[in-house]
Design a protein around this motif. Structure first.
Motif, PDB file in Angstrom:
ATOM      1  N   ILE A  16     -28.381 -18.453 -29.154  1.00 36.39           N
ATOM      2  CA  ILE A  16     -29.740 -18.772 -27.775  1.00 36.39           C
ATOM      3  C   ILE A  16     -28.353 -18.459 -26.878  1.00 36.39           C
ATOM      4  N   GLN A  17     -27.337 -19.457 -26.708  1.00 40.88           N
ATOM      5  CA  GLN A  17     -26.439 -19.395 -25.665  1.00 40.88           C
ATOM      6  C   GLN A  17     -25.579 -17.963 -25.882  1.00 40.88           C
ATOM      7  N   ALA A  18     -25.141 -17.665 -26.798  1.00 39.81           N
ATOM      8  CA  ALA A  18     -24.764 -16.173 -27.016  1.00 39.81           C
ATOM      9  C   ALA A  18     -25.564 -15.260 -26.322  1.00 39.81           C
ATOM     10  N   ALA A  19     -26.503 -14.723 -27.381  1.00 38.68           N
ATOM     11  CA  ALA A  19     -27.699 -14.150 -26.721  1.00 38.68           C
ATOM     12  C   ALA A  19     -27.462 -14.390 -24.798  1.00 38.68           C
ATOM     13  N   LEU A  20     -27.991 -15.279 -24.496  1.00 36.85           N
ATOM     14  CA  LEU A  20     -27.747 -15.233 -23.163  1.00 36.85           C
ATOM     15  C   LEU A  20     -27.128 -14.770 -22.131  1.00 36.85           C
ATOM     16  N   ALA A  21     -24.806 -14.816 -23.243  1.00 36.32           N
ATOM     17  CA  ALA A  21     -24.085 -14.813 -22.160  1.00 36.32           C
ATOM     18  C   ALA A  21     -24.246 -12.766 -22.312  1.00 36.32           C
ATOM     19  N   ARG A  22     -24.858 -12.643 -23.152  1.00 34.78           N
ATOM     20  CA  ARG A  22     -24.547 -10.946 -22.857  1.00 34.78           C
ATOM     21  C   ARG A  22     -25.563 -10.173 -21.860  1.00 34.78           C
ATOM     22  N   LEU A  23     -26.799 -11.463 -21.790  1.00 37.24           N
ATOM     23  CA  LEU A  23     -27.863 -10.456 -20.656  1.00 37.24           C
ATOM     24  C   LEU A  23     -26.995 -10.153 -19.771  1.00 37.24           C
ATOM     25  N   PRO A  24     -27.560  -9.155 -18.995  1.00 39.19           N
ATOM     26  CA  PRO A  24     -27.409  -9.422 -17.487  1.00 39.19           C
ATOM     27  C   PRO A  24     -27.315 -10.330 -17.030  1.00 39.19           C
ATOM     28  N   ALA A  25     -26.386 -10.419 -15.316  1.00 45.84           N
ATOM     29  CA  ALA A  25     -26.051 -11.419 -14.654  1.00 45.84           C
ATOM     30  C   ALA A  25     -27.592 -12.060 -13.877  1.00 45.84           C
ATOM     31  N   ARG A  26     -28.271 -10.374 -14.057  1.00 53.46           N
ATOM     32  CA  ARG A  26     -29.553 -11.047 -12.569  1.00 53.46           C
ATOM     33  C   ARG A  26     -30.726 -11.335 -13.687  1.00 53.46           C
ATOM     34  N   SER A  27     -30.766 -11.236 -15.010  1.00 54.13           N
ATOM     35  CA  SER A  27     -31.762 -11.353 -15.844  1.00 54.13           C
ATOM     36  C   SER A  27     -31.393 -12.457 -16.321  1.00 54.13           C
ATOM     37  N   ARG A  28     -29.930 -13.347 -16.512  1.00 53.24           N
ATOM     38  CA  ARG A  28     -29.638 -14.373 -17.055  1.00 53.24           C
ATOM     39  C   ARG A  28     -29.780 -15.695 -15.577  1.00 53.24           C
ATOM     40  N   ARG A  29     -29.856 -14.946 -14.819  1.00 54.54           N
ATOM     41  CA  ARG A  29     -30.385 -15.622 -13.381  1.00 54.54           C
ATOM     42  C   ARG A  29     -31.648 -16.276 -13.636  1.00 54.54           C
ATOM     43  N   VAL A  30     -32.558 -15.227 -13.463  1.00 55.10           N
ATOM     44  CA  VAL A  30     -33.697 -15.187 -13.834  1.00 55.10           C
ATOM     45  C   VAL A  30     -34.356 -16.067 -14.666  1.00 55.10           C
ATOM     46  N   PHE A  31     -34.178 -15.937 -15.725  1.00 56.14           N
ATOM     47  CA  PHE A  31     -34.471 -16.664 -16.739  1.00 56.14           C
ATOM     48  C   PHE A  31     -34.138 -18.334 -16.661  1.00 56.14           C
ATOM     49  N   GLN A  32     -32.742 -18.637 -16.243  1.00 54.91           N
ATOM     50  CA  GLN A  32     -32.494 -19.574 -15.697  1.00 54.91           C
ATOM     51  C   GLN A  32     -32.664 -20.352 -14.650  1.00 54.91           C
ATOM     52  N   LEU A  33     -33.806 -19.626 -13.885  1.00 55.18           N
ATOM     53  CA  LEU A  33     -34.342 -20.629 -12.818  1.00 55.18           C
ATOM     54  C   LEU A  33     -35.457 -20.467 -13.269  1.00 55.18           C
ATOM     55  N   CYS A  34     -36.179 -19.749 -13.737  1.00 53.82           N
ATOM     56  CA  CYS A  34     -37.817 -20.085 -14.656  1.00 53.82           C
ATOM     57  C   CYS A  34     -38.034 -20.764 -15.946  1.00 53.82           C
ATOM     58  N   ARG A  35     -37.068 -19.975 -16.972  1.00 58.25           N
ATOM     59  CA  ARG A  35     -37.343 -21.187 -17.558  1.00 58.25           C
ATOM     60  C   ARG A  35     -36.700 -22.694 -17.889  1.00 58.25           C
ATOM     61  N   VAL A  36     -35.416 -22.873 -17.675  1.00 56.01           N
ATOM     62  CA  VAL A  36     -34.693 -23.921 -17.758  1.00 56.01           C
ATOM     63  C   VAL A  36     -34.946 -24.725 -16.448  1.00 56.01           C
ATOM     64  N   GLU A  37     -34.721 -23.800 -15.299  1.00 57.39           N
ATOM     65  CA  GLU A  37     -34.743 -25.119 -14.428  1.00 57.39           C
ATOM     66  C   GLU A  37     -36.570 -25.178 -13.832  1.00 57.39           C
ATOM     67  N   GLY A  38     -37.285 -24.533 -14.479  1.00 57.18           N
ATOM     68  CA  GLY A  38     -39.052 -24.851 -14.210  1.00 57.18           C
ATOM     69  C   GLY A  38     -39.216 -24.573 -12.480  1.00 57.18           C
ATOM     70  N   HIS A  39     -38.820 -23.221 -12.537  1.00 57.80           N
ATOM     71  CA  HIS A  39     -39.023 -22.958 -10.834  1.00 57.80           C
ATOM     72  C   HIS A  39     -40.111 -21.718 -11.019  1.00 57.80           C
ATOM     73  N   THR A  40     -41.031 -21.656 -10.127  1.00 52.02           N
ATOM     74  CA  THR A  40     -42.704 -20.905 -10.537  1.00 52.02           C
ATOM     75  C   THR A  40     -42.049 -19.208  -9.721  1.00 52.02           C
ATOM     76  N   TYR A  41     -42.252 -18.609 -10.317  1.00 51.02           N
ATOM     77  CA  TYR A  41     -41.900 -17.056  -9.840  1.00 51.02           C
ATOM     78  C   TYR A  41     -41.340 -16.384  -8.879  1.00 51.02           C
TER      79      TYR A  41
END
Length: 169
Positions: A110-135
């Motif tokens: 999963i970490q390797a796949a996240l590293a290959r994501l474009p920066a904006r998509s990776r940041r959106v994933f981190q904010l919404c799924r890891v940190e629990g922010h709303t859309y």
């Protein structure tokens, strides 16, 4: 008191102290009373031995030994009386080495796949799924529209699933 033989006077003087000592360690008044009786029975049984210089410390020590002996016998007896539903609480929930290895492998994928994501998509994933922010919160933080955040998150999740999915899953 010095050099007093065990007499009813010793029993009258020390029985409450010994029983309280045992009760404080067991929380069981009947057990404390039984062990107190046993303590004085053993004191009386040693009539041929040398006199006891300090009877109260001797009685405390004797009571402590009796309590230890009781607990040893009692714990051995109790092991066979657990109800089946109580047995589950004794199981070791820690994962074995095989599970730990497989879990670590999946985390690495999963970490390797996240590293290959474009920066904006990776940041959106981190904010919404890891940190629990709303859309809307993620949209404000990244200065995007809510629908863009949803699309980036959907793409990120699909990519991670595709990259980490194996035939044995």
């Amino acid at each position: 008191m010095t050099s007093q033989p065990p007499t009813p006077a010793l029993y009258a003087e020390y029985t409450r102290k010994i029983q309280r000592y045992l009760w404080l360690r067991t929380g069981d008044t009947e057990l404390a009373a039984d062990l107190t009786q046993e303590c004085f029975t053993r004191l009386l049984a040693r009539d041929g031995d040398a006199p006891i210089e300090r009877p109260l410390p001797y009685l405390y020590t004797l009571a402590g030994h009796l309590l230890t002996d009781h607990r040893r016998r009692h714990e051995t007896w109790r092991t066979g009386t657990l109800a089946p539903d109580e047995m589950d609480s004794l199981l070791d929930d820690r994962a074995g080495p095989d599970v730990l290895y497989e879990t670590q492998r999946k985390v690495d994928d999963i970490q390797a796949a996240l590293a290959r994501l474009p920066a904006r998509s990776r940041r959106v994933f981190q904010l919404c799924r890891v940190e629990g922010h709303t859309y809307p919160e993620a949209a404000r933080a990244l200065r995007l529209s809510v629908s863009s955040v949803q699309k980036h998150l959907a793409l990120a999740m699909r990519y991670i699933l595709d990259q980490t999915h194996t035939d044995d899953d």
